[in-house]
Write an enzyme that holds these catalytic residues in place. Structure first.
Site, PDB file in Angstrom:
ATOM      1  N   ASP A 131       6.063   5.410 -12.862  1.00 49.17           N
ATOM      2  CA  ASP A 131       6.685   4.276 -12.174  1.00 49.17           C
ATOM      3  C   ASP A 131       8.203   4.411 -12.257  1.00 49.17           C
ATOM      4  O   ASP A 131       8.724   5.089 -13.143  1.00 49.17           O
ATOM      5  CB  ASP A 131       6.253   2.949 -12.823  1.00 49.17           C
ATOM      6  CG  ASP A 131       6.331   1.782 -11.845  1.00 49.17           C
ATOM      7  OD1 ASP A 131       5.272   1.333 -11.379  1.00 49.17           O
ATOM      8  OD2 ASP A 131       7.461   1.331 -11.530  1.00 49.17           O
ATOM      9  N   ASP A 143      11.418   8.454  -9.989  1.00 53.47           N
ATOM     10  CA  ASP A 143      11.602   7.780  -8.704  1.00 53.47           C
ATOM     11  C   ASP A 143      10.865   8.561  -7.622  1.00 53.47           C
ATOM     12  O   ASP A 143      11.330   9.609  -7.164  1.00 53.47           O
ATOM     13  CB  ASP A 143      13.100   7.681  -8.376  1.00 53.47           C
ATOM     14  CG  ASP A 143      13.322   6.919  -7.064  1.00 53.47           C
ATOM     15  OD1 ASP A 143      12.314   6.626  -6.359  1.00 53.47           O
ATOM     16  OD2 ASP A 143      14.491   6.631  -6.743  1.00 53.47           O
ATOM     17  N   SER A 159      -2.778  -1.769   3.528  1.00 54.63           N
ATOM     18  CA  SER A 159      -2.755  -3.235   3.437  1.00 54.63           C
ATOM     19  C   SER A 159      -3.328  -3.878   4.694  1.00 54.63           C
ATOM     20  O   SER A 159      -3.270  -3.292   5.788  1.00 54.63           O
ATOM     21  CB  SER A 159      -1.296  -3.667   3.271  1.00 54.63           C
ATOM     22  OG  SER A 159      -1.147  -5.029   3.564  1.00 54.63           O
ATOM     23  N   ALA A 160      -3.796  -5.102   4.533  1.00 58.46           N
ATOM     24  CA  ALA A 160      -4.232  -5.897   5.685  1.00 58.46           C
ATOM     25  C   ALA A 160      -3.055  -6.187   6.625  1.00 58.46           C
ATOM     26  O   ALA A 160      -3.274  -6.611   7.768  1.00 58.46           O
ATOM     27  CB  ALA A 160      -4.851  -7.204   5.208  1.00 58.46           C
ATOM     28  N   TYR A 219       7.014  -3.907   6.595  1.00 62.41           N
ATOM     29  CA  TYR A 219       5.974  -3.506   5.623  1.00 62.41           C
ATOM     30  C   TYR A 219       4.706  -2.959   6.305  1.00 62.41           C
ATOM     31  O   TYR A 219       4.179  -1.910   5.927  1.00 62.41           O
ATOM     32  CB  TYR A 219       5.641  -4.733   4.769  1.00 62.41           C
ATOM     33  CG  TYR A 219       4.578  -4.543   3.723  1.00 62.41           C
ATOM     34  CD1 TYR A 219       4.836  -3.811   2.559  1.00 62.41           C
ATOM     35  CD2 TYR A 219       3.316  -5.129   3.863  1.00 62.41           C
ATOM     36  CE1 TYR A 219       3.860  -3.654   1.587  1.00 62.41           C
ATOM     37  CE2 TYR A 219       2.339  -4.981   2.894  1.00 62.41           C
ATOM     38  CZ  TYR A 219       2.610  -4.237   1.754  1.00 62.41           C
ATOM     39  OH  TYR A 219       1.635  -4.091   0.799  1.00 62.41           O
ATOM     40  N   LYS A 264       2.960   0.900   6.380  1.00 62.72           N
ATOM     41  CA  LYS A 264       1.583   1.159   5.921  1.00 62.72           C
ATOM     42  C   LYS A 264       0.785   1.879   7.019  1.00 62.72           C
ATOM     43  O   LYS A 264       0.034   2.811   6.729  1.00 62.72           O
ATOM     44  CB  LYS A 264       0.891  -0.155   5.538  1.00 62.72           C
ATOM     45  CG  LYS A 264       1.463  -0.829   4.295  1.00 62.72           C
ATOM     46  CD  LYS A 264       1.111  -0.065   3.043  1.00 62.72           C
ATOM     47  CE  LYS A 264       1.530  -0.762   1.768  1.00 62.72           C
ATOM     48  NZ  LYS A 264       1.528   0.141   0.608  1.00 62.72           N
ATOM     49  N   LYS A 269       2.918 -13.359  -5.052  1.00 67.59           N
ATOM     50  CA  LYS A 269       2.133 -13.746  -3.883  1.00 67.59           C
ATOM     51  C   LYS A 269       1.549 -15.139  -4.105  1.00 67.59           C
ATOM     52  O   LYS A 269       1.629 -15.690  -5.207  1.00 67.59           O
ATOM     53  CB  LYS A 269       1.041 -12.717  -3.646  1.00 67.59           C
ATOM     54  CG  LYS A 269       1.636 -11.337  -3.406  1.00 67.59           C
ATOM     55  CD  LYS A 269       0.595 -10.347  -3.020  1.00 67.59           C
ATOM     56  CE  LYS A 269       1.135  -9.492  -1.893  1.00 67.59           C
ATOM     57  NZ  LYS A 269       0.095  -9.019  -1.015  1.00 67.59           N
ATOM     58  N   LYS A 322       3.360 -22.965  -9.959  1.00 71.39           N
ATOM     59  CA  LYS A 322       3.884 -24.283  -9.564  1.00 71.39           C
ATOM     60  C   LYS A 322       3.037 -25.415 -10.141  1.00 71.39           C
ATOM     61  O   LYS A 322       3.571 -26.434 -10.577  1.00 71.39           O
ATOM     62  CB  LYS A 322       3.911 -24.386  -8.030  1.00 71.39           C
ATOM     63  CG  LYS A 322       4.998 -23.523  -7.378  1.00 71.39           C
ATOM     64  CD  LYS A 322       4.933 -23.635  -5.862  1.00 71.39           C
ATOM     65  CE  LYS A 322       5.897 -22.686  -5.173  1.00 71.39           C
ATOM     66  NZ  LYS A 322       5.863 -22.800  -3.706  1.00 71.39           N
ATOM     67  N   ARG A 354      -6.284 -14.906   8.423  1.00 66.19           N
ATOM     68  CA  ARG A 354      -6.647 -13.514   8.114  1.00 66.19           C
ATOM     69  C   ARG A 354      -7.736 -13.497   7.038  1.00 66.19           C
ATOM     70  O   ARG A 354      -7.628 -14.208   6.049  1.00 66.19           O
ATOM     71  CB  ARG A 354      -5.414 -12.777   7.578  1.00 66.19           C
ATOM     72  CG  ARG A 354      -5.725 -11.417   6.979  1.00 66.19           C
ATOM     73  CD  ARG A 354      -4.478 -10.753   6.437  1.00 66.19           C
ATOM     74  NE  ARG A 354      -3.567 -10.346   7.483  1.00 66.19           N
ATOM     75  CZ  ARG A 354      -2.296  -9.971   7.264  1.00 66.19           C
ATOM     76  NH1 ARG A 354      -1.809  -9.988   6.045  1.00 66.19           N
ATOM     77  NH2 ARG A 354      -1.537  -9.601   8.261  1.00 66.19           N
TER      78      ARG A 354
END
Ligand code: NAD
Length: 332
Positions: A39, A59, A123-124, A154, A158, A197, A205, A291
């Protein structure tokens, strides 16, 4: 079926992140002997790190670092990307697109050092925007990515990287597995700071509202937008099943349990045992209107799909974030 051998040399790219960290943890537990976890973040910021794993800070936008990372490996799991929730991807499109360097350089390095199998976390967000304009839409099937109209930034990265995987397989013979995750959540993930997310943000919250006694919650959008959320254990299990089954065409890996953001808040409030006054922030980043994941293909290929209920997964995530907040407060 080509189950990854326990002696295989495995690279987990993005191993300091949420999904990569869980994948490393799971591979270790199953007895894989040679795991390299890479990472960009300094070790102190990795979500999970194990002393018996070959951990490296590199990197992966840099080709030389990709060569060092993949050298000697048989299998690569690429989970490294500059990403976050809607708040991050709507405001950082260039950064998101620069992740193209990670997958491109990793594929080049993998080809050069003789890696045989390469997993790619798609990704979706690759799905066409015009198929996601209503809250109550049919779940997204794999073919719904074309004609292309992915999430700006994004999602384009993908979709491009998925095709790069396909062409490296066709032209250079590396077996590649591009898999479309739908919103993954769970412990050891980002829960504040701007990259989190919806599930983690809502847990945070609700916990903070409960702790402070100020029983209000801000919700991005009108709360009617729909999504499905996959618990991390299902995600890690699915990744390995897809690789073991050598599924080379893009495939959904997500939950089919579609809920509105309001329903996600209902579940979280119920776990917390409180009711909050909802303030809707209509100008906040909110993504597509509806979605969820169509799981016909994964069912056909594997006879399996993610099955953790949102209620169970959120209960576990809530507990973990609550403890993180408690420890943070205790250390002040
Ligand atoms: P994450 O941000 O927790 O993990 C990604 C990791 O990649 C981070 O630790 C980051 O430091 C690392 N990274 C970024 N740039 C790097 C670089 N140049 N070199 C080395 N490492 C680098 O995110 P995650 O949720 O674990 O996501 C993993 C993958 O799954 C990503 O490709 C993401 O786009 C994809 N995905 C995630 C979700 C989700 O809901 N979490 C949904 C769809 C797709």
């Amino acid at each position: 079926m080509k189950t990854v051998d326990k002696d295989a040399k495995i690279l987990v790219a993005g191993g300091g992140g949420f999904i990569g960290g869980h994948l490393v943890a799971s591979l270790r537990k199953q007895g894989y002997k040679y795991i390299r976890s890479v990472d960009r973040k300094p070790f102190g910021q990795w979500y999970q790190r194990f002393s018996d794993v070959d951990n490296r800070v590199l990197d992966l936008q840099e080709l030389d670092d990709c060569r060092e990372a993949s050298n000697g490996c048989d299998v690569v799991f690429n989970l490294a990307a500059d990403m976050g929730g809607m708040g991050f991807i709507e405001n950082n499109k260039a950064l998101c697109m620069l992740s193209v360097l990670i997958n491109t350089h990793l594929l080049l390095a993998a080809r050069d050092v003789g890696v045989q199998r390469f997993f790619y976390a798609s990704s979706a967000c690759v799905y066409a925007g015009y198929k996601q304009r209503e809250t109550d839409i049919p779940a997204l099937k794999e073919e719904d990515a074309y004609p292309a109209d992915p999430e700006d930034g994004y999602g384009w990265e993908k979709l491009f990287s998925e095709r790069m995987c396909r062409h490296f397989r066709e032209d250079f013979g590396i077996e590649t597995y591009p898999v479309r995750f739908h919103n993954v959540y769970g412990p050891f993930g980002t829960w504040d700071g701007g990259r989190e997310k919806a599930p983690a943000a809502i847990c945070r919250k609700v916990i903070l509202a409960k702790n402070s006694g100020n029983h209000e919650i801000e919700i991005w959008g009108d709360g009617l937008q729909t999504r499905s959320f996959m618990y991390i254990d299902d995600c890690v299990e699915g990744i390995q099943k897809i690789v073991d089954a050598s599924i080379v065409e893009p495939i959904n890996l997500g939950s089919a349990e579609m809920v509105s953001i309001n329903q996600l808040v209902d579940i979280t409030e119920e776990i917390a045992g409180i009711k909050l006054e909802r303030k809707y922030k209509l100008d906040a980043p909110k993504g597509v209107r509806g979605r969820s994941s169509d799981n016909a293909l994964i069912q056909k290929k594997l006879g399996w799909e993610p099955s953790t209920t949102l209620r169970d997964g959120i209960a576990r995530t809530y507990k973990w974030i609550e403890e993180e907040i408690r420890q943070g407060a205790a250390s002040l």
